[in-house]
Write a protein that holds these residues in place. Structure first.
Motif, PDB file in Angstrom:
ATOM      1  N   VAL A 151      41.932  12.037  11.956  1.00 32.43           N
ATOM      2  CA  VAL A 151      42.762  11.650  13.101  1.00 32.43           C
ATOM      3  C   VAL A 151      43.492  12.863  13.672  1.00 32.43           C
ATOM      4  CG1 VAL A 151      44.774  10.292  13.796  1.00 32.43           C
ATOM      5  CG2 VAL A 151      43.012   9.264  12.363  1.00 32.43           C
ATOM      6  N   VAL A 170      49.627   8.349  13.469  1.00 29.50           N
ATOM      7  CA  VAL A 170      48.434   8.838  12.770  1.00 29.50           C
ATOM      8  C   VAL A 170      48.050   7.886  11.641  1.00 29.50           C
ATOM      9  CG1 VAL A 170      47.611  10.663  11.229  1.00 29.50           C
ATOM     10  CG2 VAL A 170      48.724  11.266  13.374  1.00 29.50           C
ATOM     11  N   ASP A 213      35.353   4.663  13.891  1.00 29.14           N
ATOM     12  CA  ASP A 213      34.513   5.117  14.997  1.00 29.14           C
ATOM     13  C   ASP A 213      33.047   4.788  14.776  1.00 29.14           C
ATOM     14  OD1 ASP A 213      36.692   6.108  16.275  1.00 29.14           O
ATOM     15  OD2 ASP A 213      36.414   8.173  15.620  1.00 29.14           O
ATOM     16  N   GLU A 246      41.911  14.536  16.559  1.00 32.22           N
ATOM     17  CA  GLU A 246      41.807  13.850  17.846  1.00 32.22           C
ATOM     18  C   GLU A 246      42.812  14.455  18.840  1.00 32.22           C
ATOM     19  OE1 GLU A 246      40.331   9.566  16.002  1.00 32.22           O
ATOM     20  OE2 GLU A 246      42.325   9.739  16.896  1.00 32.22           O
ATOM     21  N   ARG A 276      46.508   4.728  13.093  1.00 32.13           N
ATOM     22  CA  ARG A 276      45.128   4.975  13.535  1.00 32.13           C
ATOM     23  C   ARG A 276      44.187   5.139  12.345  1.00 32.13           C
ATOM     24  NH1 ARG A 276      40.406   4.972  15.216  1.00 32.13           N
ATOM     25  NH2 ARG A 276      39.429   6.838  16.053  1.00 32.13           N
ATOM     26  N   ALA A 277      44.637   5.863  11.316  1.00 32.14           N
ATOM     27  CA  ALA A 277      43.772   6.120  10.165  1.00 32.14           C
ATOM     28  C   ALA A 277      43.500   4.838   9.373  1.00 32.14           C
ATOM     29  CB  ALA A 277      44.409   7.173   9.255  1.00 32.14           C
ATOM     30  N   PRO A 295      37.078   9.303  11.390  1.00 37.87           N
ATOM     31  CA  PRO A 295      37.570   8.005  10.957  1.00 37.87           C
ATOM     32  C   PRO A 295      36.443   6.988  10.937  1.00 37.87           C
ATOM     33  CG  PRO A 295      38.975   8.956  12.666  1.00 37.87           C
ATOM     34  CD  PRO A 295      37.749   9.793  12.588  1.00 37.87           C
ATOM     35  N   PRO A 310      37.493  12.268  18.644  1.00 44.14           N
ATOM     36  CA  PRO A 310      37.901  13.310  17.706  1.00 44.14           C
ATOM     37  C   PRO A 310      37.524  14.686  18.209  1.00 44.14           C
ATOM     38  CG  PRO A 310      35.904  12.252  16.933  1.00 44.14           C
ATOM     39  CD  PRO A 310      36.346  11.495  18.157  1.00 44.14           C
TER      40      PRO A 310
END
Length: 610
Positions: free
Chosen positions: A206, A229, A579, A209, A232-233, A576, A318
């Motif tokens: 992440v 972060v 994706d 990105e 998102r992770a 990640p 990313p």
């Protein structure tokens, strides 16, 4: 996904679940042992096995009515909450299994607490490095070392050192909170290492990105960036964490056996050994229900974390992946070289001759000492590599073929993959033992039956990505059939990547086979299989620790080799897992889906399946 894709996924889920239910309900007929003999030994030990007595027992069980009628009665009873009567005790099985499930859930909760605390400690350096503008490649050697520890081996070490030598905690039983500490550590430390690696790798991805740099330039606080972060992770790894939680049920079988914890795993092991089929059926169904709940909860959490971005498919892009460290090869080279030296030295010696003193200590002539039968431990470890790693290689090849075939079906693979992921290898081994008895072939079948799913998921994701390439999408307009496209274009493009993924799963499959051998579900004496060697030596470990040192070192070296190789690959492909397209996903028209790698997402599946 199109309506046809949704329909295919739904049908595959229903069919896979129905197949599992039919398999479980058919256990009385699939078992190689006659159930009337089992009940005669358990209930009527003073009666002879005459045809009249056996016929009477079959009538009591209702087995004389045929498999269809018995299965219908069992299935209808399950829907009404009646899981049948134990063939051994004669009591209803559901109350006892629910009590055992409560013990297992308590143990899993304690283990998950340990795992999450350990994962947080492992992720903290990666998060700090990213916030300081120094992107890290992952969680480091500490997480790799924890992940490389097999649960059953760690349980034996903790039992001997903490409970026996130091006398700090009780060695076995379940009579208070202090009895849960050692089992929770044995389950939670490897799980924490794995979760820590998953989250740390996702966090590192992440930080590549572009929005992270944009937020930092805009003046957002480090605390807010850190929370974003992590948000998102976690959306990318929550599904993998669910697999780790489900995998705790498999590890719990060995841990419960070592510490004599009266949980569901130990109950299943006892039911398989005594051929108590109704108890086995109830326990397996409860485990599948538990796995389904974990998977459903993970899907809801991931959907909540992704929010509108997940529904629209517009996820952050990313940056370029981090290059691997120049010294990434050191750990796999050292561990692989040490393992090879141990095997070669053992292959030059006799593994079956009882020519030494019983439990003779190590010497120059006998580097790893002798076991309880006076056999050379080094020789048995070396020759056991042929049994363990050779069988693991055959299982890996079978998993590769099955994964490719099922993964090429696209959305139709959804149900089998999900159901298979819900069954740890040890649970599959218990079912195979109930059908055919313990053997090396049975262990291979059990591990194969549940280890192909990550390869199928990887294949299905690659099929979705390759099929969206412009030159492939134009082939049907040129008159090329779908079968020819799959076999002639898509399969050659994905085969190297999936094969590489399968080879990285080899040590993990060897660990699964060793775990079955340790529990007595695999090869039988005098075979020098690594798990069986540990089981034979564990009773003498306090006064003759060398009896388990050799096989333990071999297993740890194999684990370190697997983890270090996957870590090196993950360093080249930080991304990640969110994706990655789902196995049944279809790309939007005119857009090429994200590049699918077998790095962070796929290797975590491989390790979670161990």
């Amino acid at each position: 996904m199109s309506g046809r894709g949704w329909a295919a996924a739904l049908i595959s889920r229903v069919a896979a679940f129905a197949a599992v239910v039919v398999l479980i309900g058919s256990l009385p007929w699939l078992s190689g042992n006659s159930p009337e003999y089992t009940i005669l030994r358990a209930r009527y030990a003073d009666r002879e096995a005459t045809p009249e007595v056996l016929a009477q027992i079959r009538g009591e069980l209702g087995l004389d009515r045929g498999p269809i009628a018995v299965f219908a009665d069992w299935a209808s009873g399950v829907f009404t909450g009646d899981f049948g009567t134990s063939w051994i005790s004669g009591r209803p099985v559901l109350p006892g299994m629910l009590e055992a499930l409560g013990v297992s859930l308590t143990l899993m909760g304690a283990a998950l607490t340990v795992a999450l605390c350990m994962a947080a400690l492992l992720c903290l350096p990666v998060l700090r490095a990213g916030l300081a503008g120094r992107p890290s490649r992952g969680s480091g050697a500490a997480a790799a070392a924890l992940t490389a520890l097999p649960e059953f081996l760690l349980a034996a070490v903790l039992l001997v050192i903490v409970a026996v030598w130091l006398n700090w905690l009780p060695p076995y039983g379940w009579r208070g909170i202090e009895y849960a500490i050692l089992p929770a550590l044995a389950l939670g430390l490897p799980g924490g290492g794995l979760i820590g690696r998953l989250v740390a790798t996702a966090v590192a991805g992440v930080f590549t990105e572009r929005w992270v740099h944009t937020w930092a330039v805009a003046g957002h606080s480090r605390a807010r960036i850190a929370l974003a972060v992590l948000h998102r992770a976690m959306s990318g790894v929550v599904g993998q964490v669910a697999l780790v939680v489900v995998g705790l049920t498999g590890g719990a079988v060995a841990v419960e056996e070592v510490f004599a914890v009266p949980g569901l795993g130990r109950a299943l092991l006892g039911a398989a050994a005594s051929q108590d089929i109704p108890t086995l059926q109830a326990g397996v169904l409860l485990l599948l229900l538990l796995a389904a709940v974990c998977g459903g909860a993970a899907a809801l959490i991931r959907r909540s974390l992704l929010g509108p971005a997940g529904r629209s498919g517009h996820l952050p892009v990313p940056g370029p992946p981090l290059s691997p460290r120049r010294t990434w090869w050191l750990v796999p080279a050292i561990s692989g070289g040490a393992l090879l030296a141990l095997i070669v030295a053992g292959l030059m010696r006799d593994p079956y001759g009882s020519v030494y003193g019983r439990l003779q200590s190590p010497s120059w002539a006998l580097p790893l000492g002798a076991d309880a039968s006076g056999r050379d431990v080094l020789a048995r470890v070396g020759h056991g590599a042929v049994d363990t790693l050779g069988l693991a290689l055959a299982v890996t090849a079978a998993c590769l073929v099955i994964g490719l075939i099922i993964g090429l079906t696209g959305a139709w693979s959804t149900g089998p993959v999900e159901v298979t992921n819900a069954a740890p290898p040890i649970i599959a081994g218990i079912l195979v033992v109930a059908i055919s008895g313990p053997s090396a072939a049975g262990a291979a079948v059990a591990v194969t039956a549940v280890s192909w799913a990550p390869l199928a998921a990887h294949t299905a994701a690659l099929v979705a990505e390759i099929s969206a390439r412009p030159y492939v999408r134009s082939l049907p307009q040129l008159g090329v059939s779908r079968a020819r496209i799959l076999v002639g274009t898509v399969l050659p493009a994905l085969l190297p990547e999936v094969t590489r993924h399968a080879l990285l799963r080899l040590p993990g499959i060897a660990l699964a086979l060793a775990a079955l051998g340790f529990l007595g579900l695999g090869p039988q004496p005098p075979a020098p299989e690594w798990g069986l060697l540990l089981a034979e030596g564990i009773g003498y470990v306090e006064r003759a620790p060398w009896t388990v040192l050799g096989p333990a070192c071999a297993l740890v070296l194999a684990s370190v080799l697997a983890v270090s190789l996957s870590s090196a690959d993950g360093g080249r492909n930080l991304r990640p897992a969110s994706d990655l397209p789902a196995p049944d996903a279809e790309p939007d028209d005119g857009q090429k889906p994200p590049r699918v790698t077998d790095g962070a997402g796929q290797h975590s599946e491989a390790l979670a399946g161990r």
